[in-house]
Design an enzyme around this catalytic site. Structure first.
Site, PDB file in Angstrom:
ATOM      1  N   TYR A 262       0.982  -3.585 -10.021  1.00  0.00           N
ATOM      2  CA  TYR A 262       2.250  -4.287 -10.203  1.00  0.00           C
ATOM      3  C   TYR A 262       2.436  -5.364  -9.134  1.00  0.00           C
ATOM      4  O   TYR A 262       3.127  -6.354  -9.372  1.00  0.00           O
ATOM      5  CB  TYR A 262       3.428  -3.314 -10.088  1.00  0.00           C
ATOM      6  CG  TYR A 262       3.690  -2.433 -11.284  1.00  0.00           C
ATOM      7  CD1 TYR A 262       2.867  -2.424 -12.408  1.00  0.00           C
ATOM      8  CD2 TYR A 262       4.807  -1.596 -11.288  1.00  0.00           C
ATOM      9  CE1 TYR A 262       3.136  -1.601 -13.492  1.00  0.00           C
ATOM     10  CE2 TYR A 262       5.097  -0.776 -12.365  1.00  0.00           C
ATOM     11  CZ  TYR A 262       4.261  -0.774 -13.470  1.00  0.00           C
ATOM     12  OH  TYR A 262       4.549   0.043 -14.534  1.00  0.00           O
ATOM     13  N   GLY A 263       1.852  -5.129  -7.967  1.00  0.00           N
ATOM     14  CA  GLY A 263       2.114  -5.982  -6.799  1.00  0.00           C
ATOM     15  C   GLY A 263       1.971  -7.484  -7.038  1.00  0.00           C
ATOM     16  O   GLY A 263       2.825  -8.260  -6.628  1.00  0.00           O
TER      17      GLY A 263
ATOM     18  N   CYS B 128       7.881   3.627  -6.633  1.00  0.00           N
ATOM     19  CA  CYS B 128       7.065   2.425  -6.472  1.00  0.00           C
ATOM     20  C   CYS B 128       7.977   1.384  -5.833  1.00  0.00           C
ATOM     21  O   CYS B 128       9.086   1.135  -6.337  1.00  0.00           O
ATOM     22  CB  CYS B 128       6.606   1.965  -7.855  1.00  0.00           C
ATOM     23  SG  CYS B 128       5.830   0.338  -7.866  1.00  0.00           S
ATOM     24  N   ASN B 129       7.526   0.814  -4.736  1.00  0.00           N
ATOM     25  CA  ASN B 129       8.364  -0.169  -4.044  1.00  0.00           C
ATOM     26  C   ASN B 129       8.513  -1.451  -4.849  1.00  0.00           C
ATOM     27  O   ASN B 129       9.576  -2.055  -4.884  1.00  0.00           O
ATOM     28  CB  ASN B 129       7.754  -0.511  -2.682  1.00  0.00           C
ATOM     29  CG  ASN B 129       7.883   0.635  -1.713  1.00  0.00           C
ATOM     30  OD1 ASN B 129       8.793   0.682  -0.907  1.00  0.00           O
ATOM     31  ND2 ASN B 129       6.977   1.597  -1.804  1.00  0.00           N
ATOM     32  N   THR B 130       7.424  -1.871  -5.485  1.00  0.00           N
ATOM     33  CA  THR B 130       7.471  -3.123  -6.241  1.00  0.00           C
ATOM     34  C   THR B 130       8.486  -2.994  -7.383  1.00  0.00           C
ATOM     35  O   THR B 130       9.314  -3.885  -7.599  1.00  0.00           O
ATOM     36  CB  THR B 130       6.065  -3.475  -6.793  1.00  0.00           C
ATOM     37  OG1 THR B 130       5.101  -3.279  -5.755  1.00  0.00           O
ATOM     38  CG2 THR B 130       6.003  -4.899  -7.275  1.00  0.00           C
TER      39      THR B 130
ATOM     40  N   GLU C  34      -6.808   2.895  -5.417  1.00  0.00           N
ATOM     41  CA  GLU C  34      -7.065   3.199  -6.832  1.00  0.00           C
ATOM     42  C   GLU C  34      -8.561   3.428  -7.096  1.00  0.00           C
ATOM     43  O   GLU C  34      -8.922   4.024  -8.092  1.00  0.00           O
ATOM     44  CB  GLU C  34      -6.513   2.085  -7.740  1.00  0.00           C
ATOM     45  CG  GLU C  34      -4.994   1.913  -7.659  1.00  0.00           C
ATOM     46  CD  GLU C  34      -4.199   2.780  -8.638  1.00  0.00           C
ATOM     47  OE1 GLU C  34      -4.714   3.096  -9.715  1.00  0.00           O
ATOM     48  OE2 GLU C  34      -3.048   3.144  -8.298  1.00  0.00           O
TER      49      GLU C  34
ATOM     50  N   CYS D   7       4.851   0.625   0.488  1.00  0.00           N
ATOM     51  CA  CYS D   7       4.163   0.735  -0.803  1.00  0.00           C
ATOM     52  C   CYS D   7       3.739   2.193  -0.872  1.00  0.00           C
ATOM     53  O   CYS D   7       3.178   2.720   0.094  1.00  0.00           O
ATOM     54  CB  CYS D   7       2.946  -0.188  -0.847  1.00  0.00           C
ATOM     55  SG  CYS D   7       1.896   0.109  -2.298  1.00  0.00           S
ATOM     56  N   THR D   8       4.028   2.828  -2.006  1.00  0.00           N
ATOM     57  CA  THR D   8       3.778   4.271  -2.063  1.00  0.00           C
ATOM     58  C   THR D   8       2.286   4.614  -2.083  1.00  0.00           C
ATOM     59  O   THR D   8       1.915   5.767  -1.905  1.00  0.00           O
ATOM     60  CB  THR D   8       4.488   4.893  -3.282  1.00  0.00           C
ATOM     61  OG1 THR D   8       4.126   4.155  -4.460  1.00  0.00           O
ATOM     62  CG2 THR D   8       5.994   4.856  -3.106  1.00  0.00           C
ATOM     63  N   HIS D   9       1.436   3.604  -2.269  1.00  0.00           N
ATOM     64  CA  HIS D   9      -0.008   3.868  -2.176  1.00  0.00           C
ATOM     65  C   HIS D   9      -0.476   4.015  -0.721  1.00  0.00           C
ATOM     66  O   HIS D   9      -1.506   4.617  -0.456  1.00  0.00           O
ATOM     67  CB  HIS D   9      -0.813   2.713  -2.779  1.00  0.00           C
ATOM     68  CG  HIS D   9      -0.899   2.708  -4.277  1.00  0.00           C
ATOM     69  ND1 HIS D   9       0.176   2.440  -5.081  1.00  0.00           N
ATOM     70  CD2 HIS D   9      -1.959   2.928  -5.104  1.00  0.00           C
ATOM     71  CE1 HIS D   9      -0.207   2.477  -6.357  1.00  0.00           C
ATOM     72  NE2 HIS D   9      -1.501   2.776  -6.398  1.00  0.00           N
TER      73      HIS D   9
ATOM     74  N   ASP E 187       5.277   5.292 -11.182  1.00  0.00           N
ATOM     75  CA  ASP E 187       4.635   4.302 -10.314  1.00  0.00           C
ATOM     76  C   ASP E 187       3.645   3.539 -11.195  1.00  0.00           C
ATOM     77  O   ASP E 187       3.355   3.948 -12.324  1.00  0.00           O
ATOM     78  CB  ASP E 187       3.886   5.019  -9.174  1.00  0.00           C
ATOM     79  CG  ASP E 187       3.155   4.052  -8.256  1.00  0.00           C
ATOM     80  OD1 ASP E 187       3.776   3.063  -7.815  1.00  0.00           O
ATOM     81  OD2 ASP E 187       1.952   4.257  -7.992  1.00  0.00           O
ATOM     82  N   SER E 188       3.093   2.474 -10.647  1.00  0.00           N
ATOM     83  CA  SER E 188       2.067   1.744 -11.391  1.00  0.00           C
ATOM     84  C   SER E 188       0.805   2.595 -11.549  1.00  0.00           C
ATOM     85  O   SER E 188      -0.007   2.337 -12.429  1.00  0.00           O
ATOM     86  CB  SER E 188       1.706   0.457 -10.656  1.00  0.00           C
ATOM     87  OG  SER E 188       1.165   0.774  -9.389  1.00  0.00           O
TER      88      SER E 188
END
Ligand code: DGL
Length: 263
Positions: A35-36, A67-69, A146, A178-180, A3-4
């Site tokens: 990344y978004g 990561c979706n992005t 984050e 979004c995995t966040h 992921d980012s």
């Protein structure tokens, strides 16, 4: 898996719980997050670089793009270029949302890159053409996670503003694209109200990993060694920060973090 930054840890949690015997290597590209807002071409190049690192240096038997992005930008390319199975998080999330919705109206939230790519709209069209889907980009959410701020007044105010079109559309299911975002679940649930079901791709992705390992005969047998999978965490940013916030978000498996420096 990669992921980012910290978001993919939501998928790592599900994977470790479901498959405790498997070794997991998690790469968080915190040196280059987020990344978004980046152009998809750039995210594609990063994803290829990380996948190469996981395959060549860590000798992984499968890669989960947690990561979706990155899934939106690079999944097809990675599947074409690498020999190991590559799994993204978009189709698993859509499947989970389709089985959760009662009125067929699903809201999807994600980064600007993910929503702008049209990947969710395409996935719904192919997996569940009858669903009515309303998408909204949520710039700012990832940055709150984050910073470890998942329940502050500021994130609540932002969520009220960004989620209002989905409320107006009468969605009964909110897919966290979004995995966040699962780390913001309490705030998002508060804002959407208790009748709206929040769905993430984490569990469904872990189930798909298990199926692929089963189909390819590459799963690790449990036995006397059950629950002995090794968990390795690598970060391209500040490793101490990754260790501190990561262990708070993931749990006790995150003890040490290896540093990785991009050239
Ligand atoms: N966790 C990510 C996703 O699922 C990326 C967030 C970001 O870096 O902007 O899209």
């Amino acid at each position: 898996m990669f992921d980012s930054g910290f978001g993919g840890l939501t998928v790592a949690r599900a994977l470790i719980d479901l498959l405790p015997d498997e070794d997991v290597v998690y790469f968080g590209d915190t040196g280059r997050y987020p990344y978004g807002p980046r152009p998809l071409d750039e995210v594609r190049a990063f994803s290829r670089q990380i996948t190469r690192l996981l395959v060549e240096r860590h000798d992984v038997k499968m890669v989960v793009v947690a990561c979706n992005t990155a899934s939106a930008a690079a999944l097809e390319l990675l599947r074409f270029e690498f020999d190991v199975p590559i799994l993204g998080v978009i189709d698993p999330g859509v499947r989970a949302a389709v089985s959760a919705t009662r009125n067929g109206r699903v809201g999807v939230i994600g980064t600007v890159g993910t929503i702008g790519s049209g990947a969710y709209q395409r996935s719904f069209r192919s997996l569940s053409p009858a669903s009515r889907v309303v998408c909204a980009a949520c710039p700012g959410f990832v940055e709150f996670v984050e910073r470890g701020e998942t329940r502050t007044e500021q994130v609540h105010v932002l969520a009220e503003r960004l989620l209002s079109p989905l409320q107006a559309a009468g969605v009964d299911t909110l897919l966290l694209g979004c995995t966040h975002y699962p780390f913001l679940a309490r705030t998002l649930g508060d804002v959407m109200g208790r009748e709206v079901v929040l769905v993430s791709s984490a569990d469904e992705t872990a189930f798909e990993v298990r199926s692929i390992l089963g189909e390819t005969g590459t799963g690790r047998r449990s036995g006397a060694e059950s629950g002995k999978g090794r968990h390795t965490f690598v970060s391209s940013g500040d490793v101490e920060w990754f260790r501190r916030l990561g262990s708070q978000l993931l749990g006790p498996e995150l003890i040490e973090v290896e540093a990785w420096q991009w050239e």
